[in-house]
Design a protein around this motif. Structure first.
Motif, PDB file in Angstrom:
ATOM      1  N   SER A  87      51.588  66.489 -10.268  1.00 39.01           N
ATOM      2  CA  SER A  87      51.850  67.815  -9.691  1.00 39.01           C
ATOM      3  C   SER A  87      50.603  68.299  -8.952  1.00 39.01           C
ATOM      4  O   SER A  87      49.504  67.757  -9.134  1.00 39.01           O
ATOM      5  N   VAL A  88      50.771  69.335  -8.164  1.00 40.88           N
ATOM      6  CA  VAL A  88      49.649  69.946  -7.453  1.00 40.88           C
ATOM      7  C   VAL A  88      48.605  70.412  -8.466  1.00 40.88           C
ATOM      8  O   VAL A  88      47.401  70.205  -8.291  1.00 40.88           O
ATOM      9  N   SER A  89      49.053  71.007  -9.561  1.00 40.52           N
ATOM     10  CA  SER A  89      48.148  71.492 -10.603  1.00 40.52           C
ATOM     11  C   SER A  89      47.318  70.351 -11.207  1.00 40.52           C
ATOM     12  O   SER A  89      46.124  70.527 -11.481  1.00 40.52           O
ATOM     13  N   GLY A 105      42.841  68.450 -12.905  1.00 36.93           N
ATOM     14  CA  GLY A 105      42.625  67.254 -13.695  1.00 36.93           C
ATOM     15  C   GLY A 105      43.605  67.201 -14.863  1.00 36.93           C
ATOM     16  O   GLY A 105      44.382  68.134 -15.077  1.00 36.93           O
ATOM     17  N   VAL A 106      43.557  66.122 -15.622  1.00 34.91           N
ATOM     18  CA  VAL A 106      44.518  65.908 -16.697  1.00 34.91           C
ATOM     19  C   VAL A 106      43.797  65.457 -17.971  1.00 34.91           C
ATOM     20  O   VAL A 106      42.895  64.616 -17.909  1.00 34.91           O
ATOM     21  N   ALA A 107      44.213  66.014 -19.089  1.00 33.90           N
ATOM     22  CA  ALA A 107      43.747  65.577 -20.406  1.00 33.90           C
ATOM     23  C   ALA A 107      44.982  65.261 -21.245  1.00 33.90           C
ATOM     24  O   ALA A 107      45.975  65.978 -21.198  1.00 33.90           O
ATOM     25  N   VAL A 108      44.914  64.171 -22.004  1.00 32.28           N
ATOM     26  CA  VAL A 108      46.026  63.741 -22.854  1.00 32.28           C
ATOM     27  C   VAL A 108      45.526  63.650 -24.285  1.00 32.28           C
ATOM     28  O   VAL A 108      44.508  62.994 -24.548  1.00 32.28           O
ATOM     29  N   THR A 109      46.235  64.302 -25.205  1.00 28.88           N
ATOM     30  CA  THR A 109      45.872  64.259 -26.622  1.00 28.88           C
ATOM     31  C   THR A 109      46.972  63.562 -27.404  1.00 28.88           C
ATOM     32  O   THR A 109      48.153  63.828 -27.200  1.00 28.88           O
ATOM     33  N   ARG A 110      46.562  62.669 -28.290  1.00 31.04           N
ATOM     34  CA  ARG A 110      47.492  61.969 -29.187  1.00 31.04           C
ATOM     35  C   ARG A 110      47.099  62.299 -30.621  1.00 31.04           C
ATOM     36  O   ARG A 110      46.013  61.938 -31.072  1.00 31.04           O
ATOM     37  N   ASP A 111      47.988  63.001 -31.331  1.00 32.36           N
ATOM     38  CA  ASP A 111      47.760  63.313 -32.743  1.00 32.36           C
ATOM     39  C   ASP A 111      47.918  62.043 -33.565  1.00 32.36           C
ATOM     40  O   ASP A 111      48.715  61.164 -33.220  1.00 32.36           O
ATOM     41  N   ILE A 120      42.786  62.933  -4.674  1.00 36.41           N
ATOM     42  CA  ILE A 120      43.871  63.209  -3.720  1.00 36.41           C
ATOM     43  C   ILE A 120      44.220  61.985  -2.871  1.00 36.41           C
ATOM     44  O   ILE A 120      45.359  61.810  -2.468  1.00 36.41           O
ATOM     45  N   ASN A 121      43.263  61.100  -2.635  1.00 37.54           N
ATOM     46  CA  ASN A 121      43.518  59.920  -1.806  1.00 37.54           C
ATOM     47  C   ASN A 121      43.595  58.622  -2.610  1.00 37.54           C
ATOM     48  O   ASN A 121      43.441  57.536  -2.052  1.00 37.54           O
TER      49      ASN A 121
END
Length: 188
Positions: free
Chosen positions: A59-61, A66-72, A164-165
């Motif tokens: 997504s644009v957001s 940026g993105v963070a992923v958490t795994r419990d 972005i690229n």
């Protein structure tokens, strides 16, 4: 007389035999040493179904923040005493699948937290991912079924449209950059 002699002789022989048996009947003792030996045993495993982590920019957001992923309950530890969990990447870069382009492994920060039910005192370190084994979790005490949640954070380096690229395909297929991460447990 011979009869008396035989009885007397039999009696003397019996007395001698009895005294020999009594003399050879002895008591004694010996010792055994018992050792209870403890060897270090450590295991670490990634929860089933969590062997692949997708840091997805969709997504644009995502491209802006940026993105963070958490795994419990991502990691499970068994240790017979104090331990150290470290993490490292297979190389200094994520490499594009089907290409040669790279993204630095250091664009991802890995951090850990205790999961519910884990009562072991642990110390945590934020790890900038690299090909060098780096401490992530330490504990002075062991335990079994110690669960830890893990966050794979790409929000700082992936923010402000830094990627972005990075999309390389004109046919709508995803562009994937990949690296293998290894968690190692050792005694402390």
């Amino acid at each position: 007389f011979i009869q008396t002699y035989r009885v007397l002789f039999s009696w003397v022989v019996a007395c001698l035999m009895l005294s020999t048996f009594q003399a050879s009947a002895q008591s004694g003792s010996d010792n055994v040493t018992i050792n209870i030996t403890f060897r270090p045993v450590q295991t670490i495993s990634v929860s089933p179904g969590q062997n692949t982590i997708d840091i997805l920019y969709a997504s644009v957001s995502d491209y802006q923040s940026g993105v963070a992923v958490t795994r419990d309950d991502h990691l499970t530890v068994f240790s017979t005493g104090g331990f150290l969990v470290s993490v490292e990447a297979s190389s200094e870069n994520f490499t594009r699948v089907g290409g040669t382009e790279t993204i630095p492994a250091s664009d991802v920060i890995i951090s850990a937290i205790k999961s519910t039910g884990n009562k072991t005192d642990s110390e945590f370190f934020d790890v900038t991912l690299s090909a060098t084994s780096t401490p992530l979790i330490t504990s002075n005490n062991g335990g079994r079924d110690l669960k830890y949640g893990i966050t794979y954070d790409n929000s700082t380096k992936g923010a402000s449209n830094q990627y972005i690229n990075r999309y390389e395909s004109g046919d709508g297929a995803e562009t994937v950059y990949r690296s293998r991460i290894t968690y190692t447990i050792t005694t402390r």
